[in-house]
Design an enzyme around this catalytic site. Structure first.
Site, PDB file in Angstrom:
ATOM      1  N   SER A  71     -12.771  -0.855   3.375  1.00 54.90           N
ATOM      2  CA  SER A  71     -12.396   0.539   3.649  1.00 54.90           C
ATOM      3  C   SER A  71     -11.564   1.195   2.554  1.00 54.90           C
ATOM      4  CB  SER A  71     -11.636   0.627   4.974  1.00 54.90           C
ATOM      5  OG  SER A  71     -12.538   0.575   6.055  1.00 54.90           O
ATOM      6  N   LYS A  74     -12.661   4.453   1.072  1.00 57.93           N
ATOM      7  CA  LYS A  74     -12.276   5.782   1.565  1.00 57.93           C
ATOM      8  C   LYS A  74     -11.297   6.497   0.641  1.00 57.93           C
ATOM      9  CE  LYS A  74     -13.163   4.644   6.440  1.00 57.93           C
ATOM     10  NZ  LYS A  74     -13.295   3.182   6.497  1.00 57.93           N
ATOM     11  N   SER A 131      -8.587   4.835   9.569  1.00 55.67           N
ATOM     12  CA  SER A 131      -9.716   4.357   8.774  1.00 55.67           C
ATOM     13  C   SER A 131     -11.050   4.620   9.467  1.00 55.67           C
ATOM     14  CB  SER A 131      -9.569   2.849   8.484  1.00 55.67           C
ATOM     15  OG  SER A 131     -10.445   2.446   7.460  1.00 55.67           O
TER      16      SER A 131
END
Length: 393
Positions: A71, A74, A131
């Site tokens: 993640s 991101k 997230s």
């Protein structure tokens, strides 16, 4: 010895003489790893520690290895969102609709329903704190129409930033073929994201709610616990998959020093957080920053040949500073603004030169300087009037 600037209209060398600390001639440059490098992030697969202002690398370990970023992907997603906000293509108050595809994302999510709408501001909270894979896709579709087109934008931006070991296959970091990055590249994109000061309003928040006025408010708790437990920490992004293990790009600021620490492939969250905290501790104990320009400071002017504006006023888009070892003696720190000759048309954010910081004849660091606005070519009548010094007014 002072050198002439590249542009004759700016043929002045700006000197700074200050009693602040900088590297003395015998000091080790911060680009090299510290002597006790084995003590930093020993459990990580890859790591890097970087000064956010200058980009100077304080420490690195296998930092160019291509690894799954989970993640942390991101960070690039949020960067493109912040750039779209700055360019006026979207606003924080704009509604964002959730497609069936966005709502179908698994993993970390804020449980968006198909057709549900949230504002850009709320989606950013969902991405930065929780997230949210679903929120990431919804924002990708808002900005680019489809996630696939947004991913193309991500890869183009990675190329513009000079990231040699990064390729994206999605906008959220779910496991996918040909989706990878490196600790070094993540630090660079994190540094770029931090140039948007507003982002830490989201990444530095520990908890908040979505759907506050509904019957089912959704409690958000930041997956990065350092923002609560480490003084000065205010971002940026965690990541975990079974393949990537525990990853984190974190930032903290104390006094005038902001650093970025990236670790990848940690065995668990406790070890990850402890080792990043140790990297922060090392930075704040050993280093400080000397400011060259603060955000918004005037930097100078540059003439634009045949432009509708005859010259551009340059102001600092963000802080510019050099990383210094604490306790170093200092003198003769100066900088030169080296600008390319400009001829209209000029495009906003186009590279127009660089800011070079010296100590004596030694280059300490360099910063790219971009055009603050676009400048169209002036018409023949305006150029004629300008040539005759207002004779026709």
């Amino acid at each position: 010895m002072c050198k002439q600037l590249a542009v004759t209209s700016l043929a002045a060398i700006f000197l700074i003489m200050a009693p602040s600390a900088a590297w003395a001639g015998e000091e080790q440059p911060a680009q090299k790893a510290p002597n006790n490098q084995s003590e930093l992030a020993p459990s990580s697969r890859s790591a890097i520690l970087m000064d956010a202002d200058s980009g100077t690398i304080i420490y690195e370990k296998s930092s160019h290895d291509r690894l799954p970023p989970a993640s942390i992907t991101k960070v690039m997603t949020m960067l493109l969102i912040m750039e779209a906000l700055d360019e006026g293509r979207i606003k924080l108050t704009d509604p964002v609709s959730t497609s069936d595809y966005a709502a179908s994302m698994g993993g970390s999510q804020i449980f968006l329903e198909p057709g549900e709408q949230m504002s850009v501001d709320e989606m950013l909270k969902g991405i930065a704190l929780a997230s949210g894979n679903d929120a990431s896709v919804a924002m990708a579709e808002k900005i680019a129409g489809t996630e696939a087109e947004f991913v193309n934008m991500m890869n183009k931006r990675a190329e513009e930033l000079g990231l040699k070991n990064t390729h994206f296959a999605n906008c959220n970091g779910l496991p996918a073929e040909n989706h990878y990055s490196s600790a070094h590249d993540i630090a660079v994109m994190s540094r770029e994201l931090l140039k948007h000061n507003e982002i830490t309003k989201y990444t530095g928040m520990y908890q908040d709610y979505l759907r506050k006025s509904s019957e089912k408010p959704f409690w958000l708790v930041n997956t990065n616990k350092l923002v609560r437990f480490y003084t000065g920490a205010d971002g940026l992004k965690t990541g975990f998959t079974s393949e990537a293990k525990f990853c984190l790009t974190a930032t903290a600021r104390r006094d005038n020093l902001r650093v970025i620490a990236v670790v990848m492939g940690e065995p668990n969250t406790k070890t990850r957080n402890a080792e990043v905290s140790q990297m922060f501790d090392f930075s704040f104990a050993q280093y400080m920053n000397h400011s060259i320009f603060k955000k918004g400071d005037p930097m100078g002017t540059v003439k634009v040949e045949k432009g509708i504006q005859p010259e551009l006023q340059l102001t600092a888009k963000h802080s510019y500073s050099v990383l210094l070892k604490k306790g170093s003696s200092v003198k003769d720190i100066r900088y030169e603004l080296k600008l390319e000759p400009l001829k209209a048309p000029v495009t906003v954010n186009a590279p127009i030169g660089k800011l070079v910081v010296y100590q004596g004849d030694q280059v300490l660091t360099e910063f790219a300087v971009d055009a603050p606005v676009s400048v169209e070519r002036a018409g023949w009548w305006k150029l004629l009037k300008r040539s005759f010094g207002g004779l026709f007014t």
